[in-house]
Design a protein around this motif. Structure first.
Motif, mmCIF file in Angstrom:
data_model
loop_
_atom_site.group_PDB
_atom_site.id
_atom_site.type_symbol
_atom_site.label_atom_id
_atom_site.label_comp_id
_atom_site.label_asym_id
_atom_site.label_seq_id
_atom_site.Cartn_x
_atom_site.Cartn_y
_atom_site.Cartn_z
ATOM 1 N N ILE A 8 0.830 -1.205 0.000
ATOM 2 C CA ILE A 8 0.000 0.000 0.000
ATOM 3 C C ILE A 8 0.862 1.253 0.000
ATOM 4 N N THR A 9 2.007 1.190 0.666
ATOM 5 C CA THR A 9 2.895 2.364 0.728
ATOM 6 C C THR A 9 3.437 2.749 -0.638
ATOM 7 N N GLU A 10 3.391 1.828 -1.598
ATOM 8 C CA GLU A 10 3.897 2.104 -2.947
ATOM 9 C C GLU A 10 2.782 2.381 -3.952
ATOM 10 N N GLN A 11 1.530 2.308 -3.510
ATOM 11 C CA GLN A 11 0.429 2.545 -4.442
ATOM 12 C C GLN A 11 0.403 4.002 -4.905
ATOM 13 N N SER A 12 -0.138 4.218 -6.093
ATOM 14 C CA SER A 12 -0.165 5.560 -6.672
ATOM 15 C C SER A 12 -1.018 6.509 -5.835
ATOM 16 N N SER A 13 -0.537 7.730 -5.681
ATOM 17 C CA SER A 13 -1.297 8.768 -4.982
ATOM 18 C C SER A 13 -2.660 8.951 -5.619
ATOM 19 N N LYS A 14 -3.639 9.253 -4.786
ATOM 20 C CA LYS A 14 -4.974 9.517 -5.346
ATOM 21 C C LYS A 14 -5.072 10.923 -5.927
ATOM 22 N N TYR A 15 -3.999 11.689 -5.787
ATOM 23 C CA TYR A 15 -3.940 13.033 -6.354
ATOM 24 C C TYR A 15 -3.084 13.008 -7.624
ATOM 25 N N SER A 141 7.734 0.020 4.578
ATOM 26 C CA SER A 141 7.400 -1.038 3.623
ATOM 27 C C SER A 141 7.157 -2.379 4.293
ATOM 28 N N GLY A 142 7.857 -2.606 5.409
ATOM 29 C CA GLY A 142 7.809 -3.919 6.051
ATOM 30 C C GLY A 142 8.680 -4.950 5.370
ATOM 31 N N THR A 143 9.571 -4.490 4.477
ATOM 32 C CA THR A 143 10.390 -5.437 3.706
ATOM 33 C C THR A 143 11.894 -5.186 3.817
ATOM 34 N N THR A 144 12.332 -4.164 4.515
ATOM 35 C CA THR A 144 13.749 -3.778 4.546
ATOM 36 C C THR A 144 14.634 -4.941 4.992
ATOM 37 N N PRO A 145 15.553 -5.409 4.145
ATOM 38 C CA PRO A 145 16.386 -6.574 4.482
ATOM 39 C C PRO A 145 17.182 -6.398 5.778
ATOM 40 N N TYR A 146 17.721 -5.215 6.026
ATOM 41 C CA TYR A 146 18.472 -4.936 7.267
ATOM 42 C C TYR A 146 17.615 -5.272 8.487
ATOM 43 N N VAL A 147 16.349 -4.881 8.432
ATOM 44 C CA VAL A 147 15.442 -5.091 9.564
ATOM 45 C C VAL A 147 14.991 -6.545 9.635
ATOM 46 N N VAL A 148 14.624 -7.114 8.505
ATOM 47 C CA VAL A 148 14.195 -8.524 8.476
ATOM 48 C C VAL A 148 15.290 -9.418 9.051
ATOM 49 N N GLY A 149 16.520 -9.228 8.582
ATOM 50 C CA GLY A 149 17.635 -10.050 9.053
ATOM 51 C C GLY A 149 17.905 -9.880 10.532
ATOM 52 N N GLY A 150 17.807 -8.636 11.007
ATOM 53 C CA GLY A 150 18.037 -8.379 12.426
ATOM 54 C C GLY A 150 17.007 -9.047 13.310
ATOM 55 N N LEU A 151 15.734 -8.961 12.913
ATOM 56 C CA LEU A 151 14.674 -9.574 13.717
ATOM 57 C C LEU A 151 14.728 -11.100 13.663
ATOM 58 N N GLU A 152 15.062 -11.632 12.500
ATOM 59 C CA GLU A 152 15.227 -13.089 12.382
ATOM 60 C C GLU A 152 16.309 -13.587 13.328
ATOM 61 N N ALA A 153 17.440 -12.873 13.364
ATOM 62 C CA ALA A 153 18.542 -13.269 14.246
ATOM 63 C C ALA A 153 18.112 -13.201 15.707
ATOM 64 N N ILE A 159 15.232 -13.601 21.671
ATOM 65 C CA ILE A 159 15.068 -12.196 22.049
ATOM 66 C C ILE A 159 13.727 -11.703 21.510
ATOM 67 N N ILE A 160 12.958 -10.994 22.318
ATOM 68 C CA ILE A 160 11.624 -10.525 21.941
ATOM 69 C C ILE A 160 11.728 -9.476 20.839
ATOM 70 N N THR A 161 10.871 -9.614 19.822
ATOM 71 C CA THR A 161 10.876 -8.694 18.688
ATOM 72 C C THR A 161 9.509 -8.042 18.503
ATOM 73 N N GLY A 162 9.540 -6.850 17.930
ATOM 74 C CA GLY A 162 8.325 -6.138 17.545
ATOM 75 C C GLY A 162 8.613 -5.336 16.293
ATOM 76 N N CYS A 163 7.595 -4.673 15.770
ATOM 77 C CA CYS A 163 7.831 -3.840 14.591
ATOM 78 C C CYS A 163 6.774 -2.756 14.481
ATOM 79 N N ILE A 164 7.126 -1.718 13.728
ATOM 80 C CA ILE A 164 6.176 -0.675 13.331
ATOM 81 C C ILE A 164 6.278 -0.577 11.818
ATOM 82 N N VAL A 165 5.242 -1.036 11.121
ATOM 83 C CA VAL A 165 5.235 -1.061 9.659
ATOM 84 C C VAL A 165 3.924 -0.456 9.144
ATOM 85 N N CYS A 166 3.896 -0.170 7.837
ATOM 86 C CA CYS A 166 2.717 0.477 7.250
ATOM 87 C C CYS A 166 2.122 -0.311 6.090
#
Length: 273
Positions: A8-15, A141-153, A159-166
Motif C-alpha cells: 500500500i505504501t507504494e500505491q499511486s497517490s490519489k492526487y 514497507s515492512g520489507t527492509t532486508p536490514y530489519v528482516v535479518g536483524g529480527l530473524e537473528a 530475544i523478543i521482537t516487535g515492529c512498526i510497519v505500514c
C-alpha cells in the motif's frame, strides 16, 4: 492460504498533476491526508498496548530497548531514543536507535546499507544485546532486508521482537512477536513514505516510550519530574513544575531546585516534610 503482502505504501497517490496545484491546494491536500494518520494509529491501540506491556516487563528484568531501521525509519528510532534521557532521566543505553549504514546515515543516505541482512545483528552485538532486551524493527514497507535479518537473528536467539510497519502481512511482521501495522494508505507523493508513514511511526514511538516511562514511575502526576536540567529553558521549566506542584513562588522553587538537584527530589522532600 498465506496472505500476500500488499504494498500500500507504494500505491499511486490519489492526487494527480501535483505540479499544477496552487500552494494552498498542495497544503490543504497534504493536510487532508495527514488527518488520516491518527485514525490509522487508533486502530492499532491494542497492538501498541501489547508492545508497551512487554517492554515494561523486560525493563524490570534489566533489559533494554533497541530500534533498528533504515532511512527515515532509522532516523525516527534514533530521535525517539535520544529524547528519552533528557525527558525522563533514564540512562542513555536504556533506549537505543540503530540505523543501517551507521551514524553517517543519520544525515546522508548510505548506498545499499539497508540491503545487508547480516549487519543489524552485528550492530546489535556491538551494543551488547542480551536475552532480556526487546528489538523493534521500524520500516514503512515492512520489507527492509536490514530489519528482516536483524529480527530473524533475534528470534533465533530468543530475544523478543516487535515492529512498526505500514503494510499488512509484511515479511517484517512475520518475524515480529509483537507487530504494529499502521495502514495509512498511499502517500500524497507516490511512495514518499517520509510523509504519512513517517508521521505514523513517530506517533507510535511517542506512545510507546511515553507510556513505558509513565508505567515505570518516571512521571509524577503529569510532570517530567526526572527530566535533565541541561539548559536554561529546562531549568526554568523545572522551577515552574516545582512551583505548581507545591504552591510556592518561582523564587522559592529555584531555591529548592538548587538544594535538591532535581524536580522529583525537591517535590518529594517538601511533600514529606
Amino acid at each position: 492460504m498465506s496472505k500476500e503482502i500488499q504494498k500500500i505504501t507504494e500505491q499511486s497517490s490519489k492526487y494527480r498533476h501535483l505540479e499544477k496545484m496552487s500552494t494552498q491546494e498542495l497544503l490543504k491536500n497534504i493536510n487532508a491526508e495527514d488527518q488520516l494518520v491518527p485514525l490509522a494509529v487508533q486502530r492499532e491501540i491494542q497492538s501498541i498496548e501489547d508492545v508497551v506491556e512487554v517492554i515494561v516487563k523486560q525493563f524490570q528484568k534489566g533489559g533494554k530497548l533497541f530500534y533498528i531501521g533504515a532511512g527515515t525509519s532509522g532516523r525516527l528510532g534514533i530521535l525517539d531514543a535520544s529524547e528519552c534521557p533528557p525527558t525522563f532521566g533514564v540512562p542513555a543505553e536504556l533506549v537505543n536507535g540503530l540505523i543501517a549504514g551507521g551514524d553517517k546515515a543519520i544525515r546522508k543516505a548510505v548506498e545499499h546499507a539497508e540491503d545487508d541482512t547480516k549487519q543489524a545483528w552485528r550492530d546489535l552485538e556491538a551494543h551488547h544485546i542480551q536475552k532480556e532486551d526487546v528489538v523493534i524493527g521500524i520500516a514503512a514497507s515492512g520489507t527492509t532486508p536490514y530489519v528482516v535479518g536483524g529480527l530473524e537473528a533475534c528470534q533465533s536467539k530468543g530475544i523478543i521482537t516487535g515492529c512498526i510497519v505500514c503494510n499488512p502481512h509484511s515479511p517484517i511482521s512475520k518475524v515480529s512477536d509483537f507487530p504494529v501495522e499502521v495502514i495509512v494508505g498511499p502517500e500524497f507523493v507516490t511512495g514518499s513514505s517520509r510523509m504519512k508513514a513517517g508521521t505514523a511511526q513517530k506517533l507510535v514511538l511517542n506512545m510507546i516510550t511515553t507510556s513505558v516511562m509513565i508505567k515505570l514511575g518516571r512521571v509524577k502526576d503529569n510532570k517530567m519530574v526526572d527530566m535533565q536540567l541541561s539548559n536554561a529553558k529546562l531549568k526554568k521549566r523545572g522551577r515552574l513544575l516545582i512551583s505548581e506542584a507545591l504552591g510556592v513562588s518561582e523564587e522559592k522553587a529555584a531555591e529548592l531546585l538548587k538544594t535538591h538537584g532535581s524536580v522529583r527530589k525537591a517535590i518529594e522532600h517538601e511533600t514529606h516534610q
